[in-house]
Design an enzyme around this catalytic site. Structure first.
Site, PDB file in Angstrom:
ATOM      1  N   GLN A 110      80.501  38.763  78.442  1.00  0.00           N
ATOM      2  CA  GLN A 110      80.709  39.491  79.695  1.00  0.00           C
ATOM      3  C   GLN A 110      82.206  39.538  80.004  1.00  0.00           C
ATOM      4  O   GLN A 110      82.609  40.147  80.981  1.00  0.00           O
ATOM      5  CB  GLN A 110      79.996  38.770  80.842  1.00  0.00           C
ATOM      6  CG  GLN A 110      78.486  38.748  80.719  1.00  0.00           C
ATOM      7  CD  GLN A 110      77.878  37.873  81.806  1.00  0.00           C
ATOM      8  OE1 GLN A 110      77.704  36.670  81.632  1.00  0.00           O
ATOM      9  NE2 GLN A 110      77.580  38.463  82.930  1.00  0.00           N
ATOM     10  N   HIS A 152      81.195  44.231  79.123  1.00  0.00           N
ATOM     11  CA  HIS A 152      81.917  44.733  80.300  1.00  0.00           C
ATOM     12  C   HIS A 152      83.279  45.313  79.940  1.00  0.00           C
ATOM     13  O   HIS A 152      84.159  45.421  80.792  1.00  0.00           O
ATOM     14  CB  HIS A 152      82.048  43.625  81.358  1.00  0.00           C
ATOM     15  CG  HIS A 152      80.727  43.212  81.943  1.00  0.00           C
ATOM     16  ND1 HIS A 152      80.532  42.063  82.669  1.00  0.00           N
ATOM     17  CD2 HIS A 152      79.507  43.824  81.898  1.00  0.00           C
ATOM     18  CE1 HIS A 152      79.263  41.981  83.041  1.00  0.00           C
ATOM     19  NE2 HIS A 152      78.621  43.028  82.570  1.00  0.00           N
TER      20      HIS A 152
HETATM   21  P1  NAD Z   1      80.725  33.591  86.800  1.00  0.00           P
HETATM   22  O1  NAD Z   1      82.093  33.458  87.379  1.00  0.00           O
HETATM   23  O2  NAD Z   1      79.650  34.166  87.636  1.00  0.00           O
HETATM   24  O3  NAD Z   1      80.221  32.160  86.330  1.00  0.00           O
HETATM   25  C1  NAD Z   1      80.977  31.310  85.527  1.00  0.00           C
HETATM   26  C2  NAD Z   1      80.202  30.015  85.362  1.00  0.00           C
HETATM   27  O4  NAD Z   1      80.923  29.180  84.469  1.00  0.00           O
HETATM   28  C3  NAD Z   1      80.046  29.244  86.673  1.00  0.00           C
HETATM   29  O5  NAD Z   1      78.673  28.985  86.889  1.00  0.00           O
HETATM   30  C4  NAD Z   1      80.830  27.932  86.426  1.00  0.00           C
HETATM   31  O6  NAD Z   1      80.166  26.816  86.926  1.00  0.00           O
HETATM   32  C5  NAD Z   1      80.887  27.847  84.919  1.00  0.00           C
HETATM   33  N1  NAD Z   1      82.097  27.215  84.387  1.00  0.00           N
HETATM   34  C6  NAD Z   1      83.385  27.521  84.691  1.00  0.00           C
HETATM   35  N2  NAD Z   1      84.234  26.793  83.930  1.00  0.00           N
HETATM   36  C7  NAD Z   1      83.462  25.982  83.154  1.00  0.00           C
HETATM   37  C8  NAD Z   1      83.742  24.990  82.170  1.00  0.00           C
HETATM   38  N3  NAD Z   1      84.992  24.710  81.812  1.00  0.00           N
HETATM   39  N4  NAD Z   1      82.713  24.359  81.575  1.00  0.00           N
HETATM   40  C9  NAD Z   1      81.410  24.643  81.936  1.00  0.00           C
HETATM   41  N5  NAD Z   1      81.079  25.572  82.851  1.00  0.00           N
HETATM   42  C10 NAD Z   1      82.095  26.240  83.446  1.00  0.00           C
HETATM   43  O7  NAD Z   1      80.883  34.345  85.430  1.00  0.00           O
HETATM   44  P2  NAD Z   1      79.962  35.412  84.703  1.00  0.00           P
HETATM   45  O8  NAD Z   1      78.561  34.931  84.663  1.00  0.00           O
HETATM   46  O9  NAD Z   1      80.664  35.702  83.436  1.00  0.00           O
HETATM   47  O10 NAD Z   1      80.005  36.699  85.620  1.00  0.00           O
HETATM   48  C11 NAD Z   1      81.213  37.139  86.126  1.00  0.00           C
HETATM   49  C12 NAD Z   1      81.636  38.542  85.781  1.00  0.00           C
HETATM   50  O11 NAD Z   1      83.037  38.513  85.895  1.00  0.00           O
HETATM   51  C13 NAD Z   1      81.388  38.985  84.384  1.00  0.00           C
HETATM   52  O12 NAD Z   1      80.736  40.172  84.495  1.00  0.00           O
HETATM   53  C14 NAD Z   1      82.768  39.207  83.735  1.00  0.00           C
HETATM   54  O13 NAD Z   1      82.871  40.549  83.320  1.00  0.00           O
HETATM   55  C15 NAD Z   1      83.756  39.048  84.814  1.00  0.00           C
HETATM   56  N6  NAD Z   1      84.913  38.124  84.620  1.00  0.00           N
HETATM   57  C16 NAD Z   1      85.530  38.014  83.426  1.00  0.00           C
HETATM   58  C17 NAD Z   1      86.603  37.134  83.260  1.00  0.00           C
HETATM   59  C18 NAD Z   1      87.246  37.016  81.912  1.00  0.00           C
HETATM   60  O14 NAD Z   1      87.245  37.982  81.166  1.00  0.00           O
HETATM   61  N7  NAD Z   1      87.758  35.847  81.564  1.00  0.00           N
HETATM   62  C19 NAD Z   1      87.038  36.365  84.318  1.00  0.00           C
HETATM   63  C20 NAD Z   1      86.403  36.512  85.563  1.00  0.00           C
HETATM   64  C21 NAD Z   1      85.333  37.396  85.685  1.00  0.00           C
END
Ligand code: NAD
Ligand code: ZN
Length: 251
Positions: A100, A118
């Protein structure tokens, strides 16, 4: 930890595993996720696709967010979690990575079978003629004061090649993700809150199709009850332990 043993056994047994990742896998690279405290949605309102297309004011807000995120994540490097998945792919355990994320870090880590549900924030696309440019170039224009950059070919609105709220999902990626999900004997959901649809439906489909489901996520998810194992620990150290248990060197 018992769950890691369960996971290691499932990886050994499965002929085909799929890794499904969310923003949580990139937090250890310094990119904030959306829903944790301090995450992006606790600080900003998202701009919906229709708003972006309909008004310059929304494009200015959208670009402020997109350019800010790009500049914040530009220097980020893949971490142990991304590298471990690439290693599992090289060793023939992981057949595909459905992500994602828009940050490109799975490819940087060496994964080849990456399906970006995405899109990517490394490219910018004209919403009228579909021409693309490196985000770097367009963000340079934005930094020079062009608050809502337009296409040099046709004057259409430019937007990062990501899927915004309210924008339809990319057909080819959805098709490929569906295909690898149905072939998976093991489905690993890593660092996703599993609340964003339709992405979160893939683990459910895999499980319904007879695959084992393992969830690695710091916080509970709505699918924990379905899972064969739930590991609520940091992703990097969990994946390193998994590689060790499988007899591969730490990445
Ligand atoms: P989310 O933010 O909804 O959830 C992330 C999950 O990861 C949380 O439940 C959190 O508890 C867990 N988490 C965070 N760091 C962790 C770690 N080090 N170890 C274990 N668990 C950890 O993310 P999602 O489900 O991917 O949905 C968010 C949307 O945001 C996606 O559609 C994506 O496209 C987008 N997004 C992408 C990025 C990126 O590309 N890095 C960053 C932010 C959001
Ligand atoms: Zn154009």
């Amino acid at each position: 930890m018992q769950e890691i043993e369960v996971l290691a056994d499932l990886v050994r047994m499965a002929r085909s595993a799929v890794a499904f990742t969310g923003a949580g896998i990139s937090t250890e690279s310094g990119i904030p996720d959306f829903r944790s405290p301090g995450g992006i949605w606790t600080r900003h309102q998202p701009v919906l696709y229709n708003e972006f297309m309909a008004s310059r004011e929304a494009r200015v807000r959208g670009w402020k967010l997109a350019a800010g995120m790009f500049l914040e994540s530009r220097a980020a490097q893949p971490n142990d979690g991304h590298r471990a998945i690439a290693e599992l792919e090289r060793c023939g355990h992981v057949a595909a990575v459905i992500t994602q994320n828009i940050d490109g870090l799975h490819r940087d880590a060496g994964s080849t079978g990456v399906i970006e549900l995405h899109g990517t924030n490394r490219k910018v696309r004209c919403q009228d003629c579909s021409s693309t440019w490196p985000t770097e170039d367009i963000v340079e224009r934005w930094q020079a004061g062009d608050e809502a950059p337009e296409c040099e070919d046709c004057g259409g609105p430019l937007k990062t090649a990501t899927v915004s709220f309210g924008q339809s999902m990319p057909e080819e990626e959805m098709r490929r993700a569906g295909e690898v999900t149905l072939r998976a004997e093991l489905f690993l959901a890593i660092g996703s809150s599993l609340v964003v649809e339709p992405a979160a439906s893939f683990p459910r489909i895999a499980k319904g199709n007879g695959a084992s489901l393992v969830i690695i996520n710091r916080e509970p998810t709505p699918l924990d009850e379905l899972a064969d194992a739930v590991i609520r620990r940091p992703i990097g150290e969990t994946m390193n332990t998994l590689l060790e248990r499988l007899g591969y060197s730490r990445q």
